[in-house]
Design a protein around this motif. Structure first.
Motif: not given
Length: 402
Positions: A85-91
């Motif tokens: 989920e974090l990966a989808n929010a990360c640049e």
């Protein structure tokens, strides 16, 4: 004093106002170790807060992305789901360090597969943090630094005419314009591709030449060859003469992937259905393989063959099956139930037939820009590719903990 032994001329943060290191820590001992390091190294541009992956995601939604992001998964029941989920929010390009309590080599490998730079097991000392951050920032030799890169998605059709390019173009448009992600669409049908046509774009020359000469692929090539549709959607395509030889080596495609995934959140490839090394290579490299099929016996056969070649889902890699109705229902169609029984798995999504799709290309308006049941399904596919299903499981786990 320089930060972690680096000279003051080291690469600055990506954007003005961005922290060099942002950390979200769950316990006081680890927080104190990090604060001691910050004080010792005079790291003035840092953010240290008590929190979890969820707090890091909230931070990324309002602040410029840091160069290094440290997150604590100690309280997470589903750490892999939370990091996904974090990966989808990360640049793309953000270096992620994960801290946790599980000394598990399997978890370590799975996290590394998701693109993190390092996994530190508690108790985490100041020296351990110093080494990990130093390697991440390039201060010490520690091998190649792993950065958060964009997600690679391969979209292919079980057969021709099932709507593969339509699905990919519309989902890419939704990711860029409704979700706000940077998206690159790569049309690998170098002679008869239709993605640029759907978006009303002119194709730039040079893609075929570069694929045959991989050393020419760099940022300058991409800037010259990518065609932009708005601020966040870009297209890489070609229109080579029908008599030309368009074969190239898989290694050339790897260079395109490496360069694009550093610049975009999502890199989507429209993969022509051809049994050649490029087809197999890209399906093996993609984190998500989207297979589009229609409800026919012929599609059942070819879906089964593609699934066998693609292999089973694994951490960081899965197959999404889309059942697409591109023509009005007929007696030749089989039911969804029979289709799923024959291929041995459920279809993840089903796009109903709509007459809007028949005229969308000629009208210069994408199906995703219209209001109809098919558009709703395209949005669900978009959510799925972003990991929204994983988010739901993660949310349920958090509720159960309370």
């Amino acid at each position: 004093m320089s930060i972690l032994g680096r000279s003051v001329s080291a690469k600055p943060a990506k954007r003005s106002g961005a922290a060099e290191v942002a950390a979200f820590i769950a316990d006081g001992e680890t927080e104190n170790s990090l604060r001691m390091l910050v004080q010792e190294q005079v790291m003035t541009f840092t953010v240290i807060r008590r929190g979890s992956v969820r707090d890091a995601i909230s931070y990324l939604g309002t602040a410029a992305p840091p160069r290094v992001l440290i997150v604590d998964v100690s309280s997470s029941r589903l750490p892999l789901a939370d990091i996904d989920e974090l990966a989808n929010a990360c640049e793309p390009g953000v270096i992620v360090i994960v801290i946790g309590q599980q000394n598990d080599i399997g978890l370590f490998r799975d996290l590394m597969h998701l693109g993190i730079s390092d996994y530190l097991v508690k108790p985490v000392t100041t020296e351990l943090l110093r080494r990990s951050i130093s390697v991440a920032l390039g201060g010490q030799s520690g091998g190649a630094v792993r950065q958060r890169t964009g997600k690679i998605i391969a979209v292919t059709g079980a057969r021709g005419g099932v709507g593969t390019s339509t699905v990919m173009t519309n989902v890419g448009w939704l990711l860029a314009n409704k979700i706000g992600r940077k998206v690159a669409l790569v049309d690998l049908d170098l002679q008869c591709g239709s993605i640029s046509l759907m978006l009303g774009l002119k194709k730039q020359a040079g893609m075929m030449e570069a694929l045959k000469n991989a050393h020419r692929i760099d940022n300058v090539f991409l800037d010259r060859t990518l065609v932009h549709h708005g601020e966040r959607l870009s297209v890489l395509s070609a229109e080579e003469p029908l008599g030309d030889d368009t074969r190239y080596e898989p290694q050339s495609l790897d260079k395109v992937i490496r360069d694009l995934e550093q610049r975009f959140h999502y890199v989507m490839f429209d993969v022509p259905r051809r049994p050649d090394p490029i087809y197999q290579h890209l399906l093996s490299q993609a984190q998500i393989r989207v297979v589009v099929a229609n409800p026919t016996v012929a599609s059942v056969r070819d879906v089964m063959r593609i699934m066998k070649m693609a292999g089973r889902d694994d951490i960081g890699q899965r197959l999404v099956l889309v059942l697409s109705h591109t023509v009005p229902p007929s007696q030749a169609d089989i039911s969804r139930r029979d289709f799923e029984k024959a291929v041995g798995r459920r279809a993840d999504h089903e796009i109903p037939f709509t007459r809007h799709a028949m005229f969308a290309d000629n009208a210069g308006k994408l199906l995703a820009q219209r209001r109809c049941p098919a558009t709703d399904q395209l949005m669900r596919i978009t959510d799925d590719l972003m990991g929204k299903r994983v988010v739901q499981r993660s949310l349920i786990a958090r509720l159960l903990r309370r």
